[in-house]
Scaffold this motif. Structure first.
Motif, mmCIF file in Angstrom:
data_model
loop_
_atom_site.group_PDB
_atom_site.id
_atom_site.type_symbol
_atom_site.label_atom_id
_atom_site.label_comp_id
_atom_site.label_asym_id
_atom_site.label_seq_id
_atom_site.Cartn_x
_atom_site.Cartn_y
_atom_site.Cartn_z
ATOM 1 N N LYS B 69 29.818 -44.077 -18.166
ATOM 2 C CA LYS B 69 29.504 -45.021 -17.090
ATOM 3 C C LYS B 69 29.031 -44.307 -15.832
ATOM 4 O O LYS B 69 28.041 -44.681 -15.220
ATOM 5 N N ILE B 70 29.789 -43.232 -15.438
ATOM 6 C CA ILE B 70 29.499 -42.623 -14.134
ATOM 7 C C ILE B 70 28.124 -41.977 -14.152
ATOM 8 O O ILE B 70 27.424 -41.953 -13.139
ATOM 9 N N LYS B 71 27.718 -41.478 -15.335
ATOM 10 C CA LYS B 71 26.394 -40.853 -15.409
ATOM 11 C C LYS B 71 25.306 -41.912 -15.212
ATOM 12 O O LYS B 71 24.329 -41.692 -14.503
ATOM 13 N N LYS B 72 25.514 -43.059 -15.842
ATOM 14 C CA LYS B 72 24.553 -44.148 -15.693
ATOM 15 C C LYS B 72 24.535 -44.650 -14.243
ATOM 16 O O LYS B 72 23.489 -44.886 -13.651
ATOM 17 N N ILE B 73 25.746 -44.761 -13.670
ATOM 18 C CA ILE B 73 25.866 -45.232 -12.285
ATOM 19 C C ILE B 73 25.121 -44.289 -11.333
ATOM 20 O O ILE B 73 24.391 -44.706 -10.448
ATOM 21 N N ARG B 74 25.313 -42.998 -11.556
ATOM 22 C CA ARG B 74 24.660 -42.014 -10.693
ATOM 23 C C ARG B 74 23.136 -42.135 -10.785
ATOM 24 O O ARG B 74 22.428 -42.115 -9.787
ATOM 25 N N GLU B 75 22.655 -42.324 -12.014
ATOM 26 C CA GLU B 75 21.208 -42.447 -12.227
ATOM 27 C C GLU B 75 20.619 -43.642 -11.500
ATOM 28 O O GLU B 75 19.514 -43.582 -10.979
ATOM 29 N N ARG B 76 21.386 -44.715 -11.460
ATOM 30 C CA ARG B 76 20.826 -45.976 -10.974
ATOM 31 C C ARG B 76 21.195 -46.290 -9.525
ATOM 32 O O ARG B 76 20.901 -47.372 -9.048
ATOM 33 N N SER B 77 21.892 -45.360 -8.843
ATOM 34 C CA SER B 77 22.349 -45.673 -7.483
ATOM 35 C C SER B 77 21.852 -44.639 -6.490
ATOM 36 O O SER B 77 21.782 -43.461 -6.804
ATOM 37 N N LYS B 78 21.534 -45.123 -5.284
ATOM 38 C CA LYS B 78 21.056 -44.198 -4.255
ATOM 39 C C LYS B 78 22.239 -43.472 -3.600
ATOM 40 O O LYS B 78 22.261 -42.258 -3.509
ATOM 41 N N ILE B 79 23.220 -44.236 -3.119
ATOM 42 C CA ILE B 79 24.369 -43.621 -2.445
ATOM 43 C C ILE B 79 25.632 -43.910 -3.239
ATOM 44 O O ILE B 79 25.982 -45.073 -3.456
ATOM 45 N N LEU B 80 26.268 -42.829 -3.683
ATOM 46 C CA LEU B 80 27.489 -43.006 -4.449
ATOM 47 C C LEU B 80 28.683 -42.672 -3.562
ATOM 48 O O LEU B 80 28.768 -41.582 -2.999
ATOM 49 N N VAL B 81 29.588 -43.639 -3.421
ATOM 50 C CA VAL B 81 30.776 -43.453 -2.581
ATOM 51 C C VAL B 81 31.993 -43.306 -3.489
ATOM 52 O O VAL B 81 32.275 -44.186 -4.297
ATOM 53 N N SER B 82 32.697 -42.159 -3.348
ATOM 54 C CA SER B 82 33.981 -42.025 -4.035
ATOM 55 C C SER B 82 35.014 -42.736 -3.198
ATOM 56 O O SER B 82 35.337 -42.306 -2.093
ATOM 57 N N LEU B 83 35.542 -43.829 -3.705
ATOM 58 C CA LEU B 83 36.442 -44.676 -2.913
ATOM 59 C C LEU B 83 37.887 -44.479 -3.385
ATOM 60 O O LEU B 83 38.225 -44.819 -4.514
ATOM 61 N N GLY B 84 38.689 -43.938 -2.519
ATOM 62 C CA GLY B 84 40.115 -43.811 -2.832
ATOM 63 C C GLY B 84 40.451 -42.494 -3.514
ATOM 64 O O GLY B 84 39.595 -41.791 -4.029
ATOM 65 N N ASP B 85 41.758 -42.170 -3.493
ATOM 66 C CA ASP B 85 42.202 -40.866 -3.951
ATOM 67 C C ASP B 85 41.919 -40.580 -5.420
ATOM 68 O O ASP B 85 41.692 -39.432 -5.801
ATOM 69 N N CYS B 86 41.939 -41.612 -6.282
ATOM 70 C CA CYS B 86 41.696 -41.344 -7.708
ATOM 71 C C CYS B 86 40.283 -40.806 -7.900
ATOM 72 O O CYS B 86 40.070 -39.837 -8.623
ATOM 73 N N ALA B 87 39.327 -41.438 -7.223
ATOM 74 C CA ALA B 87 37.943 -40.981 -7.333
ATOM 75 C C ALA B 87 37.756 -39.641 -6.627
ATOM 76 O O ALA B 87 37.012 -38.783 -7.085
ATOM 77 N N VAL B 88 38.465 -39.455 -5.503
ATOM 78 C CA VAL B 88 38.252 -38.271 -4.674
ATOM 79 C C VAL B 88 39.033 -37.058 -5.185
ATOM 80 O O VAL B 88 38.530 -35.944 -5.186
ATOM 81 N N THR B 89 40.265 -37.278 -5.633
ATOM 82 C CA THR B 89 41.108 -36.132 -6.007
ATOM 83 C C THR B 89 41.604 -36.152 -7.453
ATOM 84 O O THR B 89 42.148 -35.157 -7.924
ATOM 85 N N GLY B 90 41.475 -37.276 -8.132
ATOM 86 C CA GLY B 90 42.089 -37.396 -9.454
ATOM 87 C C GLY B 90 43.424 -38.107 -9.365
ATOM 88 O O GLY B 90 43.807 -38.857 -10.267
ATOM 89 N N ASN B 91 44.151 -37.830 -8.261
ATOM 90 C CA ASN B 91 45.364 -38.567 -7.900
ATOM 91 C C ASN B 91 46.329 -38.770 -9.076
ATOM 92 O O ASN B 91 46.509 -37.866 -9.891
ATOM 93 N N VAL B 92 46.924 -39.952 -9.162
ATOM 94 C CA VAL B 92 47.958 -40.187 -10.171
ATOM 95 C C VAL B 92 47.437 -40.023 -11.611
ATOM 96 O O VAL B 92 48.100 -39.386 -12.426
ATOM 97 N N PRO B 93 46.251 -40.563 -11.935
ATOM 98 C CA PRO B 93 45.787 -40.369 -13.324
ATOM 99 C C PRO B 93 45.735 -38.895 -13.715
ATOM 100 O O PRO B 93 46.016 -38.544 -14.863
#
Lengths: 547, 177, 239
Positions: B69-93
């Motif tokens: 998904k993220i590869k497709k999202i990156r291809e199709r989006s101009k600005i990608l925002v990592s929102l929240g600690d899971c996206a930014v740091t990996g966090n609890v997962p």
């Protein structure tokens, strides 16, 4: 002991030698012992006894003869016929030949540039005296410098000679020895210490080990002179526990020196008193760093502390402390005996005297050499060292161990001294030289040294502790073909940061192998990253990474 | 002036960031005039569209599906925002990264259940051996840490982006906020 | 006591004229003047080790960066505490710490009261560029009142120093080397079995992160560190 007694020992020893016209020297340093020179010595002794030559041809264990790759080495004296790769079975033949022609099949020419181009100062007795006999050392002018210093010179005059010699610290950083001594001498304190740093730990370096195994009295003499010069009455030798033979010989040497009144009170019939104790390191590379070494001697965890204050101001137990490396101390007796100007006549403008190097890696003559400062890398590697084996092509030489750098072919004609090496992005270091040929991958080399630094980091400061681990991971990623250009940029940023922010020399120099290989062999990094290819064929690049 | 095409996606996270997004309350109406929501778990678009201007990504990259998904999202989006600690740091997962995937699955599906059920191996996407933050997989343009980032932070981020500026989040949010 | 007036030095820190006693450090002089220099291993009342490298500053006349916590003031010194280069290095140090162990702020007892967390925020750290290392580390909850979570430890050794220098127990020390280093109680015995620990809790109070905490207090209360300079001052006075 009095100076007169000392010369008596020398005279007795000379007489004893005269009564035994022939002698057999067997190298009993760690290198040759590891290829069973002790067995060779035993069978030579048996062969000598068998032929009834025991009185006229003693078999003597001596220190390192230098050409370690050809060991076990045996030398027939006084002719100086050198035998290489000697096995116990060759003993009879060698003893037989003493009265006739040398054994041609074992002979190693003394005319090799390896021997001809060397100049012995630190190693002048190495391979020529029994390291476990003080008398041998005395017969070779040992302790003359000490007696001279104590009876004829003031401490200031001793320091003056050391300053004139231009000697710089042989441990790696090259700080002027005379300056260090005078700083400690000037410090006002009731108690001062002299410490000998024998925690040699660079991969591929064995200069200090050889000196301690071959001529331990020389180091003691240098330390006692230093003690007199700076006003210290106690010395410590910090030697790594991985050097058991050096430790044994140091213990023997200290015992003998005490027995002969060269350590203890009233040395050479003067008021001067000095004692030396051994302290064993537990194998931490960082304990070669002077403040970590001091912490370790004090019984603490071997971690460095910020300087200033420098040990010369506040070192061991808070007292002014002179710390020099083994080779530095080993230079002192000759400097005092022959004068600072004699020493300063050798070498280059800013790097005087000689330097001991350990030649290892892809080189024909692996071993220990001592050459004047300023000899070019080409002369050292291709003449003295006999060049690269199997007709392969020279690629680089790593000097200074994990704190140094890889020097490529275009610098081969550079004179080897402190400043030129620094200019080429490496350091003199303690004297290890690892020669690499075209079968070495420079990314792999950098990874190897970074792994070393990562596991030897003490963990105290963050840049070194966590930075070396990240740099190692990045180098592993590059070598496995999993890295992108962003990783290379991150690696370079980390190198800059770790170099400039680490607490001690270990961290500050840990990026050097990466920086120097990046500087001279960037194309190899790019091949791993962009083409997923290891040009030297060393790195295992996974197939899925290629896909 | 054309509306900014906004997408929000939910990878391996708890949806808390999306809850925080909804907590913008009436300010959502302010944004609605400037934004066209083209894809989101909150609405019923099936396929991630082309030409997305801004995408808010919640959650870490934990499974084959996330990666795809993220590869497709990156291809199709101009600005990608990592929102929240899971996206930014990996966090609890990412806390499972100290363990082997097999051990984690055994713990969840074997040791910790009262009614034994087989470890799923079909239909559900396979777990990656190592959970990672979004920027370890694709380039990220804006990082908004927080667990979750507050509604104020998200509102600030979106208004700045709508105005064509890169939000400077210094002092506005932090890891774990 | 020496009746002579203390030796005073004048220097410039970030362009501000500062005067300080000769025995003061650059860090002390700067903070007295209200100039902030970030620190993690330093704590008023404990000896300084210069380990975290966050307080590195530029001093005119030397290319080496100097740790402000152990650098004595000198007459005419010109110190720069904020520059692009220093900020870059400080951020990288913080990032290295976040990546080194498992600092999951959202589920940490120190969330909201953590020195590492707020330093990250103060330095505009919105993400960590280095790969997280995810080491497998333990939690020792064997002590009756306290626990140590090695996942959150940044090895600042404040606990080691307060236990040794202030409490005088020396229960804490460091073992291992490099990235494998870790703080230990006694000779790596469980904390609860320590013969030397007096359960005074000073280590917990000085810990900058959630590595040391009091049991039963999820979302731990703000740590109290004011007792330290006070204790140090009282002891100085007695001497």
């Amino acid at each position: 002991m009095t100076p007169e007694q000392l010369s008596q020992i020398g005279a007795d020893e000379a007489a004893a030698r005269a009564s035994a016209p022939q002698r057999l020297y067997v190298c009993m340093a760690a290198g040759c012992i590891s290829s069973s020179s002790d067995a060779v010595k035993k069978s030579l002794e048996a062969a000598v006894a068998e032929r009834g030559l025991k009185g006229t041809c003693p078999v003597t264990g001596v220190g390192c003869m230098g050409l370690c790759s050809r060991g076990p080495l045996v030398s027939a004296e006084p002719a100086g016929i050198l035998y290489q790769d000697v096995s116990p079975g060759d003993a009879g033949e060698i003893v037989q030949s003493l009265s006739g022609e040398p054994v041609a099949r074992l002979q190693c020419s003394r005319d090799l540039p390896f021997f001809k181009r060397q100049v012995g100062v630190v190693l002048e007795n190495s391979g020529r005296i029994d390291p476990e006999r003080l008398e041998d050392y005395v017969a070779a002018q040992g302790y003359e410098g000490l007696v001279q210093a104590l009876t004829e010179m003031s401490p200031a005059e001793v320091i003056e000679q050391v300053s004139r010699s231009g000697l710089r610290g042989r441990g790696g950083a090259g700080y002027p020895t005379g300056l260090k001594w005078s700083t400690v001498a000037k410090a006002q304190a009731a108690t001062k210490y002299v410490v000998c740093n024998a925690d040699e730990g660079d991969p591929g370096a064995f200069m200090d080990r050889s000196v301690l195994e071959s001529d331990p009295q020389r180091v003691l003499e240098g330390m006692i002179i230093a003690g007199y010069a700076v006003g210290a009455s106690r010395g410590y030798i910090y030697v790594r526990a991985e050097y058991p033979l050096a430790i044994t010989r140091l213990n023997v040497a200290i015992r003998q020196a005490k027995h002969h009144g060269l350590l203890g009170t009233q040395i050479a019939n003067t008021e001067f008193a000095f004692d030396i104790e051994l302290r064993l390191g537990a194998g931490a590379f960082v304990c070669g760093e002077e403040t970590a070494l001091i912490a370790s001697i004090e019984g603490g965890r071997g971690t460095p502390r910020p300087r200033p204050p420098y040990p010369a101001q506040a070192g061991l137990y808070g007292a002014p402390t002179l710390i020099n490396n083994v080779e530095t101390f080993a230079n002192i007796p000759a400097i005092i005996r022959k004068g600072g100007d004699w020493y300063a006549a050798m070498g280059t403008a800013r790097s005087k005297g000689t330097k001991v190097f350990a030649l290892t890696g892809k080189i024909n003559c692996t071993g220990l050499i001592e050459v004047p400062m300023g000899m070019s890398l080409r002369e050292i590697i291709f003449e003295v060292g006999g060049g690269v084996p199997e007709g392969r092509k020279f690629k680089a030489v790593q000097t200074g161990g994990p704190s140094g750098g890889c020097i490529p072919e275009q610098f081969l004609d550079m004179p080897v001294d402190y400043d030129s090496l620094a200019q080429a992005g490496s350091i003199m270091g303690s004297g290890g030289m690892i020669v690499m040929d075209d079968s070495s991958c420079m990314v792999d080399v950098a990874k190897y040294f970074m792994e070393f630094c990562m596991s030897e980091s003490c963990g105290k400061c963050i840049p070194c502790r966590a930075g070396t681990a990240q740099m190692y991971d990045l180098l592993a990623k590059i070598s496995e073909g999993r890295a992108g250009m962003g990783d290379l940029e991150m690696l370079e940023n980390l190198c800059d940061m770790v170099k400039n922010t680490s607490l001690c020399g270990l961290g500050q120099s840990a990026p050097n192998p990466v920086l120097s290989t990046l500087r001279y062999f960037r194309d190899e990094y790019l091949a791993h990253i962009q083409e997923k290819r290891c040009p030297a064929g060393v790195c295992a690049i996974k197939q899925e990474a290629n896909a | 002036m054309s509306k900014v095409r906004l997408a929000t996606v939910w990878l391996d996270g708890c949806s808390g960031c999306h809850m925080s997004f909804l907590d913008m309350d009436e300010r959502l109406l302010d944004l609605a005039g400037r934004i066209e929501l083209v894809y989101s778990p909150l609405v019923d678009y099936k396929e991630y569209p082309e030409n997305v201007d801004v995408v808010l990504v919640e959650g870490s990259i934990s499974s084959e599906e996330d990666l795809h998904k993220i590869k497709k999202i990156r291809e199709r989006s101009k600005i990608l925002v990592s929102l929240g600690d899971c996206a930014v740091t990996g966090n609890v997962p990412a806390m499972r990264n100290a363990f082997k995937t097999g051990d984690v699955l055994r713990r969840v599906y074997v040791e910790n259940v009262s009614v034994p059920s087989p470890t799923p191996n079909q239909v559900v996407p396979a777990l990656l051996p190592r959970v990672c933050p979004v920027h370890e997989v694709v380039p990220v343009d804006v990082f908004v840490p927080g667990c979750p980032p507050s509604a104020d932070t998200i509102f600030f981020t979106l208004t700045e982006l709508v105005e064509g500026r890169r939000p400077d989040l210094t002092g506005r949010t932090r890891f774990g906020a | 006591m020496n009746p002579a007036a203390p030796d005073v030095k004048t220097l410039r820190i970030d362009g501000v004229d500062v005067s300080a006693r000769a025995d003061q450090t650059v860090l002390e002089a700067a903070r007295e003047k209200g100039l902030s220099i970030p620190t993690l291993c330093h704590l008023d009342g404990l000896s300084d080790v210069g380990a975290c490298r966050l307080c590195l500053v530029e001093v005119k006349g030397t290319s080496k960066l100097m740790p402000a916590c152990v650098t004595r003031v000198e007459e005419g010194m010109e110190v720069t505490t904020q520059s692009d280069r220093l900020l870059k290095y400080r951020r990288m140090i913080l990032e290295l710490l976040f990546a080194e162990r498992n600092h999951v702020c959202s589920v940490c007892v120190a969330n909201g009261h953590c020195d590492l967390q707020w330093l990250g925020q103060a330095h505009g750290l919105t993400h960590v560029q280095f790969p997280y290392r995810y080491p497998k580390l333990s939690v020792d909850a064997s002590h009756m009142r306290f626990a140590v979570d090695h996942n959150r430890c940044i090895l600042c050794t404040r606990c080691v120093r307060v236990c040794d220098e202030v409490e005088g127990a020396h229960t804490w020390d460091v073992m291992g080397r490099g990235i494998e280093s870790s703080v230990i109680t006694d000779l790596q015995q469980p904390w609860g079995e320590s013969d030397t620990c007096t359960s005074c809790g000073k280590c917990v109070q000085v810990c900058p992160t959630g590595a040391l905490f009091e049991k039963g207090r999820a979302r731990s209360v703000v740590k109290d560190r004011d007792f330290l300079p006070y204790l140090a001052m009282m002891r100085e006075g007695k001497r």
